[in-house]
Write a protein that holds these residues in place. Structure first.
Motif, PDB file in Angstrom:
ATOM      1  N   LEU A 309      26.897  38.852  49.490  1.00  0.00           N
ATOM      2  CA  LEU A 309      28.283  38.456  49.702  1.00  0.00           C
ATOM      3  C   LEU A 309      29.137  39.712  49.847  1.00  0.00           C
ATOM      4  CD1 LEU A 309      29.677  35.715  49.933  1.00  0.00           C
ATOM      5  CD2 LEU A 309      30.337  35.898  47.550  1.00  0.00           C
ATOM      6  N   TYR A 310      29.828  39.796  50.987  1.00  0.00           N
ATOM      7  CA  TYR A 310      30.702  40.931  51.266  1.00  0.00           C
ATOM      8  C   TYR A 310      32.143  40.460  51.064  1.00  0.00           C
ATOM      9  CZ  TYR A 310      33.055  44.723  53.729  1.00  0.00           C
ATOM     10  OH  TYR A 310      33.881  45.778  54.048  1.00  0.00           O
ATOM     11  N   TYR A 311      32.827  41.064  50.114  1.00  0.00           N
ATOM     12  CA  TYR A 311      34.171  40.633  49.731  1.00  0.00           C
ATOM     13  C   TYR A 311      35.207  41.351  50.593  1.00  0.00           C
ATOM     14  CZ  TYR A 311      31.614  38.746  45.785  1.00  0.00           C
ATOM     15  OH  TYR A 311      30.719  38.055  45.013  1.00  0.00           O
ATOM     16  N   VAL A 312      36.035  40.572  51.245  1.00  0.00           N
ATOM     17  CA  VAL A 312      36.980  41.106  52.222  1.00  0.00           C
ATOM     18  C   VAL A 312      38.389  41.218  51.650  1.00  0.00           C
ATOM     19  CG1 VAL A 312      37.965  40.791  54.532  1.00  0.00           C
ATOM     20  CG2 VAL A 312      35.585  40.132  54.096  1.00  0.00           C
ATOM     21  N   ASP A 313      38.886  40.120  51.093  1.00  0.00           N
ATOM     22  CA  ASP A 313      40.276  40.128  50.649  1.00  0.00           C
ATOM     23  C   ASP A 313      40.531  38.904  49.771  1.00  0.00           C
ATOM     24  OD1 ASP A 313      42.862  40.948  50.372  1.00  0.00           O
ATOM     25  OD2 ASP A 313      43.407  40.768  52.493  1.00  0.00           O
ATOM     26  N   GLY A 314      41.654  38.928  49.041  1.00  0.00           N
ATOM     27  CA  GLY A 314      42.106  37.765  48.298  1.00  0.00           C
ATOM     28  C   GLY A 314      41.569  37.684  46.883  1.00  0.00           C
ATOM     29  N   ASP A 315      41.557  36.471  46.359  1.00  0.00           N
ATOM     30  CA  ASP A 315      41.204  36.190  44.968  1.00  0.00           C
ATOM     31  C   ASP A 315      39.768  35.676  44.911  1.00  0.00           C
ATOM     32  OD1 ASP A 315      41.110  35.485  42.311  1.00  0.00           O
ATOM     33  OD2 ASP A 315      42.184  33.594  42.602  1.00  0.00           O
ATOM     34  N   PHE A 316      38.857  36.469  44.360  1.00  0.00           N
ATOM     35  CA  PHE A 316      37.455  36.077  44.273  1.00  0.00           C
ATOM     36  C   PHE A 316      37.236  35.359  42.936  1.00  0.00           C
ATOM     37  CE2 PHE A 316      37.655  40.272  46.497  1.00  0.00           C
ATOM     38  CZ  PHE A 316      37.650  39.736  47.776  1.00  0.00           C
ATOM     39  N   MET A 317      37.494  34.069  42.947  1.00  0.00           N
ATOM     40  CA  MET A 317      37.629  33.330  41.684  1.00  0.00           C
ATOM     41  C   MET A 317      36.331  33.217  40.899  1.00  0.00           C
ATOM     42  SD  MET A 317      36.126  30.153  42.179  1.00  0.00           S
ATOM     43  CE  MET A 317      35.506  29.225  43.564  1.00  0.00           C
ATOM     44  N   SER A 318      35.183  33.363  41.510  1.00  0.00           N
ATOM     45  CA  SER A 318      33.926  33.189  40.776  1.00  0.00           C
ATOM     46  C   SER A 318      33.405  34.490  40.180  1.00  0.00           C
ATOM     47  CB  SER A 318      32.853  32.596  41.694  1.00  0.00           C
ATOM     48  OG  SER A 318      32.545  33.497  42.743  1.00  0.00           O
ATOM     49  N   ARG A 319      34.084  35.608  40.451  1.00  0.00           N
ATOM     50  CA  ARG A 319      33.609  36.911  40.010  1.00  0.00           C
ATOM     51  C   ARG A 319      34.669  37.636  39.197  1.00  0.00           C
ATOM     52  NH1 ARG A 319      29.724  35.247  40.321  1.00  0.00           N
ATOM     53  NH2 ARG A 319      28.095  35.264  41.893  1.00  0.00           N
ATOM     54  N   ASN A 320      34.199  38.397  38.209  1.00  0.00           N
ATOM     55  CA  ASN A 320      35.074  39.298  37.461  1.00  0.00           C
ATOM     56  C   ASN A 320      34.901  40.718  38.020  1.00  0.00           C
ATOM     57  OD1 ASN A 320      35.607  37.083  35.794  1.00  0.00           O
ATOM     58  ND2 ASN A 320      34.037  37.677  34.295  1.00  0.00           N
ATOM     59  N   ASP A 321      35.966  41.462  38.092  1.00  0.00           N
ATOM     60  CA  ASP A 321      35.913  42.867  38.474  1.00  0.00           C
ATOM     61  C   ASP A 321      35.293  43.073  39.858  1.00  0.00           C
ATOM     62  OD1 ASP A 321      36.275  45.605  38.187  1.00  0.00           O
ATOM     63  OD2 ASP A 321      34.327  45.907  37.225  1.00  0.00           O
ATOM     64  N   ILE A 322      35.794  42.324  40.828  1.00  0.00           N
ATOM     65  CA  ILE A 322      35.341  42.461  42.213  1.00  0.00           C
ATOM     66  C   ILE A 322      36.538  42.833  43.075  1.00  0.00           C
ATOM     67  CG2 ILE A 322      34.579  41.165  44.237  1.00  0.00           C
ATOM     68  CD1 ILE A 322      32.249  41.847  42.559  1.00  0.00           C
ATOM     69  N   ASP A 323      36.358  43.818  43.939  1.00  0.00           N
ATOM     70  CA  ASP A 323      37.423  44.269  44.823  1.00  0.00           C
ATOM     71  C   ASP A 323      36.986  44.172  46.283  1.00  0.00           C
ATOM     72  OD1 ASP A 323      39.295  44.953  42.846  1.00  0.00           O
ATOM     73  OD2 ASP A 323      38.322  46.901  42.516  1.00  0.00           O
ATOM     74  N   ALA A 324      37.950  44.321  47.168  1.00  0.00           N
ATOM     75  CA  ALA A 324      37.663  44.339  48.602  1.00  0.00           C
ATOM     76  C   ALA A 324      36.668  45.449  48.918  1.00  0.00           C
ATOM     77  CB  ALA A 324      38.949  44.558  49.388  1.00  0.00           C
ATOM     78  N   GLY A 325      35.722  45.130  49.785  1.00  0.00           N
ATOM     79  CA  GLY A 325      34.698  46.095  50.171  1.00  0.00           C
ATOM     80  C   GLY A 325      33.466  46.086  49.301  1.00  0.00           C
ATOM     81  N   HIS A 326      33.499  45.347  48.188  1.00  0.00           N
ATOM     82  CA  HIS A 326      32.311  45.243  47.345  1.00  0.00           C
ATOM     83  C   HIS A 326      31.296  44.300  47.985  1.00  0.00           C
ATOM     84  CE1 HIS A 326      34.190  46.584  43.225  1.00  0.00           C
ATOM     85  NE2 HIS A 326      34.360  47.468  44.183  1.00  0.00           N
ATOM     86  N   ILE A 327      30.025  44.537  47.675  1.00  0.00           N
ATOM     87  CA  ILE A 327      28.928  43.665  48.093  1.00  0.00           C
ATOM     88  C   ILE A 327      28.169  43.246  46.843  1.00  0.00           C
ATOM     89  CG2 ILE A 327      26.735  43.526  49.333  1.00  0.00           C
ATOM     90  CD1 ILE A 327      27.780  45.549  51.310  1.00  0.00           C
ATOM     91  N   SER A 328      27.922  41.945  46.699  1.00  0.00           N
ATOM     92  CA  SER A 328      27.029  41.493  45.632  1.00  0.00           C
ATOM     93  C   SER A 328      25.697  41.081  46.250  1.00  0.00           C
ATOM     94  CB  SER A 328      27.640  40.321  44.852  1.00  0.00           C
ATOM     95  OG  SER A 328      27.894  39.217  45.690  1.00  0.00           O
ATOM     96  N   LEU A 329      24.615  41.492  45.608  1.00  0.00           N
ATOM     97  CA  LEU A 329      23.260  41.102  45.994  1.00  0.00           C
ATOM     98  C   LEU A 329      22.658  40.293  44.868  1.00  0.00           C
ATOM     99  CD1 LEU A 329      20.578  41.172  47.607  1.00  0.00           C
ATOM    100  CD2 LEU A 329      20.103  43.371  46.500  1.00  0.00           C
ATOM    101  N   HIS A 330      22.345  39.034  45.146  1.00  0.00           N
ATOM    102  CA  HIS A 330      21.674  38.172  44.185  1.00  0.00           C
ATOM    103  C   HIS A 330      20.313  37.795  44.776  1.00  0.00           C
ATOM    104  CE1 HIS A 330      26.085  37.106  43.193  1.00  0.00           C
ATOM    105  NE2 HIS A 330      25.651  38.033  42.356  1.00  0.00           N
ATOM    106  N   PRO A 331      19.238  38.417  44.289  1.00  0.00           N
ATOM    107  CA  PRO A 331      17.928  38.255  44.938  1.00  0.00           C
ATOM    108  C   PRO A 331      17.271  36.916  44.643  1.00  0.00           C
ATOM    109  CG  PRO A 331      17.753  39.687  43.036  1.00  0.00           C
ATOM    110  CD  PRO A 331      19.214  39.383  43.198  1.00  0.00           C
ATOM    111  N   ALA A 332      16.347  36.561  45.496  1.00  0.00           N
ATOM    112  CA  ALA A 332      15.579  35.330  45.340  1.00  0.00           C
ATOM    113  C   ALA A 332      14.792  35.355  44.034  1.00  0.00           C
ATOM    114  CB  ALA A 332      14.634  35.145  46.524  1.00  0.00           C
ATOM    115  N   GLY A 333      14.585  34.166  43.487  1.00  0.00           N
ATOM    116  CA  GLY A 333      13.716  34.040  42.323  1.00  0.00           C
ATOM    117  C   GLY A 333      14.425  33.860  41.003  1.00  0.00           C
ATOM    118  N   ILE A 334      15.742  34.159  40.955  1.00  0.00           N
ATOM    119  CA  ILE A 334      16.477  34.035  39.691  1.00  0.00           C
ATOM    120  C   ILE A 334      17.777  33.277  39.945  1.00  0.00           C
ATOM    121  CG2 ILE A 334      15.485  36.095  38.637  1.00  0.00           C
ATOM    122  CD1 ILE A 334      18.034  37.600  39.427  1.00  0.00           C
ATOM    123  N   PRO A 335      18.279  32.539  38.935  1.00  0.00           N
ATOM    124  CA  PRO A 335      19.557  31.830  39.114  1.00  0.00           C
ATOM    125  C   PRO A 335      20.746  32.778  38.977  1.00  0.00           C
ATOM    126  CG  PRO A 335      18.713  31.434  36.908  1.00  0.00           C
ATOM    127  CD  PRO A 335      17.663  32.238  37.627  1.00  0.00           C
TER     128      PRO A 335
END
Length: 385
Positions: A309-335
């Motif tokens: 997930l590449y965060y572009v702008d606005g309010d990222f309601m499901s994440r804490n401490d996330i800013d524009a330009g951040h990328i989250s990687l959640h790999p297969a195999g885990i919840p």
């Protein structure tokens, strides 16, 4: 993209004589995909597009793998990728597999002394910062913040920026990128329930035609090698073409979100697809309207795909401490799911202003050295109470 498009001058029939006013011939080229079975366009050139004068020794642009097998969730701070003058030098592969490369780029300057062609991969460029013009041998497209630029493999292009502050999120795909099949009828027309339609697709309308000879450098990417090839004629010498294979632009701001009484799954946000991944657009939208709805996404297991997930702008309601330009990687195999407190905070809220691009790959992604330079190594602990 299965929309017929015609630009410039073409003869009334394919594969027939087409002459210039002075009696010389124009030269036809089939620009196609998947052999002769995929989307194609027929191009007409001032000169034969085959005149190569020199091929230099190639050099590797392959990603350097830091973690070939990964199960750790990461947060990458994308804006920490340093700006570089050259467009190609600025492109940093952060995640990769045998189907695609996920790239961050912060170029300062327009491409000046060369043309570029990726022979292996379609390129989907998301413009996070910057404005300018994508110049191609199939016509030009103006771009701005929020635009997706879909550049089919084999397209020769330059990219002109208006300023030096540019940020791009790029997906290179070794499989063709299409609009989602379920949004199209058997004629290829986007259906009524699609979150966008043909009116939202910006096709090239400005065709540059140069009839020049000399030394024209095209940097060509093939199998993670970059070849410097010098052609005898200007690559932008197309006088006209028609067909279905050409670059186009689509703005994330034209994506119309699908909402419901309870939380909708990620496929409602899907914007593009290939055989190897899907791309989704998360845009400002009304939240779920069941009286007991929980707007935050529920915990879910990525059993068969890695989620980026590449965060572009606005309010990222499901994440804490996330800013524009951040990328989250959640790999297969885990919840994974919302951060602690995010679910509770979302209850009762009516809308979100988030803007983000998601890439779900069907094969695991490898983490590169470029990624670890901007990685939060403790992100995987951020769900602890």
């Amino acid at each position: 993209m299965p929309i017929y498009h015609k630009l410039g001058n073409i003869p009334p029939k394919r594969h027939t004589i087409f002459k210039k006013p002075n009696g010389d011939f124009y030269y036809e080229q089939l620009f196609g995909t998947i052999g002769f079975d995929g989307m194609y366009s027929n191009l007409y050139h001032e000169n034969r597009p085959t005149q190569v004068k020199k091929i230099a020794e190639p050099y590797s642009v392959a990603p350097k793998i830091a973690k070939a097998v990964n199960i750790q969730s990461y947060r990458l701070k994308g804006f920490q990728v340093k700006s570089e003058n050259d467009y190609l030098d600025s492109r940093k592969i952060v995640l990769t597999n045998s189907d695609c490369n996920i790239i961050l780029a912060a170029p300062k300057e327009s491409t000046k002394n060369y043309f570029y062609k990726n022979t292996d991969a379609d390129e989907l460029i998301f413009v996070h910062k910057g404005t300018g013009k994508l110049r191609t041998h199939l016509g030009n497209l103006d771009f701005k913040y929020g635009d997706y630029l879909l550049i089919p493999r084999g397209t020769i292009y330059k990219i002109n920026f208006d300023t030096t502050d540019n940020r791009l999120f790029i997906v290179e795909s070794y499989k063709p990128i299409y609009t989602p099949k379920r949004y199209r009828n058997w004629f290829g027309q986007l259906l009524e329930h699609s979150p966008f339609c043909e009116r939202d697709i910006r096709k090239p309308q400005e065709l540059e035609t140069h009839n020049e000879t000399g030394d024209f450098l095209i940097k060509i990417k093939k199998q993670n090698q970059l070849f410097d090839m010098v052609y005898a004629t200007h690559p932008f010498d197309v006088v006209g073409y028609d067909g279905h294979n050409y670059p186009y632009a689509f703005s994330i701001h034209d994506f119309e979100p699908i909402t419901g009484r309870i939380h909708q799954p990620p496929p409602v946000h899907q914007t593009f697809e290939s055989d190897a991944f899907v791309i989704c657009s998360f845009v400002p939208r009304l939240y779920d309207y069941h009286p007991d709805a929980i707007p935050a996404p529920y915990n879910h297991s990525n059993i068969d795909s890695d989620e980026v997930l590449y965060y572009v702008d606005g309010d990222f309601m499901s994440r804490n401490d996330i800013d524009a330009g951040h990328i989250s990687l959640h790999p297969a195999g885990i919840p994974h799911g919302p951060h602690p407190g995010a679910m509770e905070r979302s209850i009762g809220k009516k809308s979100t202003n988030e803007l983000a691009v998601m890439v779900d790959t069907f094969k695991p992604l490898m983490v590169t050295e470029n990624a670890l330079k901007i990685a939060d190594q403790d992100y995987y602990k951020s769900w602890l109470d």
